[in-house]
Design a protein around this motif. Structure first.
Motif, mmCIF file in Angstrom:
data_model
loop_
_atom_site.group_PDB
_atom_site.id
_atom_site.type_symbol
_atom_site.label_atom_id
_atom_site.label_comp_id
_atom_site.label_asym_id
_atom_site.label_seq_id
_atom_site.Cartn_x
_atom_site.Cartn_y
_atom_site.Cartn_z
ATOM 1 N N CYS A 18 -2.980 0.568 9.021
ATOM 2 C CA CYS A 18 -3.171 1.735 7.949
ATOM 3 C C CYS A 18 -4.037 2.678 8.699
ATOM 4 O O CYS A 18 -3.679 4.117 8.222
ATOM 5 N N GLN A 19 -4.893 2.551 9.570
ATOM 6 C CA GLN A 19 -5.758 3.684 10.252
ATOM 7 C C GLN A 19 -4.674 4.612 11.040
ATOM 8 O O GLN A 19 -4.770 5.734 11.153
ATOM 9 N N LEU A 22 -11.427 -2.890 4.125
ATOM 10 C CA LEU A 22 -10.355 -1.927 4.346
ATOM 11 C C LEU A 22 -10.231 -0.947 3.253
ATOM 12 O O LEU A 22 -9.897 -1.481 2.087
ATOM 13 N N VAL A 73 -8.579 2.495 1.604
ATOM 14 C CA VAL A 73 -7.373 3.272 1.890
ATOM 15 C C VAL A 73 -7.341 4.085 0.763
ATOM 16 O O VAL A 73 -6.945 3.882 -0.521
ATOM 17 N N ASP A 74 -7.783 5.524 0.902
ATOM 18 C CA ASP A 74 -7.919 6.539 -0.095
ATOM 19 C C ASP A 74 -6.387 7.141 -0.437
ATOM 20 O O ASP A 74 -5.863 7.587 0.856
ATOM 21 N N LEU A 75 -5.489 6.933 -1.424
ATOM 22 C CA LEU A 75 -4.304 7.461 -1.490
ATOM 23 C C LEU A 75 -4.133 8.726 -2.263
ATOM 24 O O LEU A 75 -3.088 9.163 -2.231
ATOM 25 N N GLN A 107 1.048 4.137 -2.839
ATOM 26 C CA GLN A 107 0.735 5.684 -2.618
ATOM 27 C C GLN A 107 1.998 6.333 -3.356
ATOM 28 O O GLN A 107 1.829 7.415 -4.178
ATOM 29 N N LYS A 142 -7.712 8.852 5.979
ATOM 30 C CA LYS A 142 -7.886 8.115 4.497
ATOM 31 C C LYS A 142 -7.955 6.816 4.470
ATOM 32 O O LYS A 142 -8.111 6.074 3.570
ATOM 33 N N ALA A 143 -7.783 6.006 5.716
ATOM 34 C CA ALA A 143 -8.011 4.646 6.031
ATOM 35 C C ALA A 143 -9.396 4.494 6.637
ATOM 36 O O ALA A 143 -9.369 4.994 7.659
ATOM 37 N N PHE A 171 -2.343 6.368 7.998
ATOM 38 C CA PHE A 171 -3.000 7.073 6.893
ATOM 39 C C PHE A 171 -4.106 7.854 7.427
ATOM 40 O O PHE A 171 -4.595 8.669 6.599
ATOM 41 N N ILE A 209 0.887 -1.232 0.076
ATOM 42 C CA ILE A 209 -0.042 -0.011 0.006
ATOM 43 C C ILE A 209 1.064 1.218 -0.040
ATOM 44 O O ILE A 209 0.774 2.391 -0.669
ATOM 45 N N GLN A 267 -6.853 4.320 -4.926
ATOM 46 C CA GLN A 267 -7.399 3.732 -3.862
ATOM 47 C C GLN A 267 -7.241 2.188 -3.797
ATOM 48 O O GLN A 267 -6.964 1.723 -4.881
#
Length: 205
Positions: free
Chosen positions: A174-175, A200, A202-204, A150, A181-182, A178, A146, A156
């Motif tokens: 991740c939370q 899960l 995750v917006d990258l 990024q 965003k996670a 990020f 991930i 995403q």
């Protein structure tokens, strides 16, 4: 005669009794890393994408693709340009078979998570994976993937799982890193199958 296939979210899924599936098994294509069937967490992402559609022609990478039905769904519903990778090359003929039966074209490659370099990931907009975080060491592998995504400009990452401990560890990590965003979304389905778990996201970008 019993049916040799079923349909879910518009995707035709062949049963193990289907003649062409049996032929591949006879030819020696036997899964080595749990890729011997279709795993239900893919339905969780299909349901999410039904409610949050992808843009047409988006470039999708399905990691740990197995039979590739999640990628096939994206190709059918959103005209996505899909690549599926799996560490077990024996599953790729089953992905090609399902793509043929669903009238789409998908590129398949034998590749591990670690082999997905930042340069390779630049070819994709979205990364999807279902039931791919089942060993402890996979949490670290996927987190590093991930991070590379990024750097590569992937927008995403969506990973679904029935909430096994390695996945929960990945989501928490991740939370922490990020932040907003996670996020984790719980999902329950009764149709086309009973399935539950978490996604899960995750917006990258």
């Amino acid at each position: 005669m019993a049916s040799t296939h079923r349909t879910a979210f518009g995707v035709k899924i062949l049963n193990s009794t289907h003649a062409e599936v049996r032929r591949l098994k006879r030819e020696g294509y036997v899964a080595e890393i749990h890729g011997n069937k279709f795993w239900n967490s893919s339905f969780l992402i299909m349901d999410y994408l039904k409610r949050h559609p992808l843009q047409d022609q988006v470039r999708v990478l399905e990691i740990g693709c197995g039979w590739g039905l999640l990628g096939i769904y994206c190709a059918r519903q959103f005209k996505a340009r899909v690549t599926g990778i799996d560490a077990d090359g024996n599953v790729l003929p089953y992905m090609a078979l399902h793509a043929q039966h669903n009238g789409v074209t998908i590129e398949g490659q034998k590749m591990t998570f670690q082999q997905l370099t930042t340069a390779r990931l630049r070819d994709f907009d979205i990364i999807l994976g279902a039931d791919i975080c089942f060993w402890d060491e996979m949490s670290g592998m996927l987190f590093n993937l991930i991070k590379r995504a990024q750097k590569a400009g992937v927008s995403q990452v969506l990973i679904a799982d029935p909430c096994r401990a390695p996945f929960t560890h990945l989501a928490e990590h991740c939370q922490q890193v990020f932040g907003d965003k996670a996020r984790v979304e719980e999902k329950w389905l009764q149709k086309p199958v009973n399935a539950s778990g978490e996604i899960l996201l995750v917006d990258l970008a």
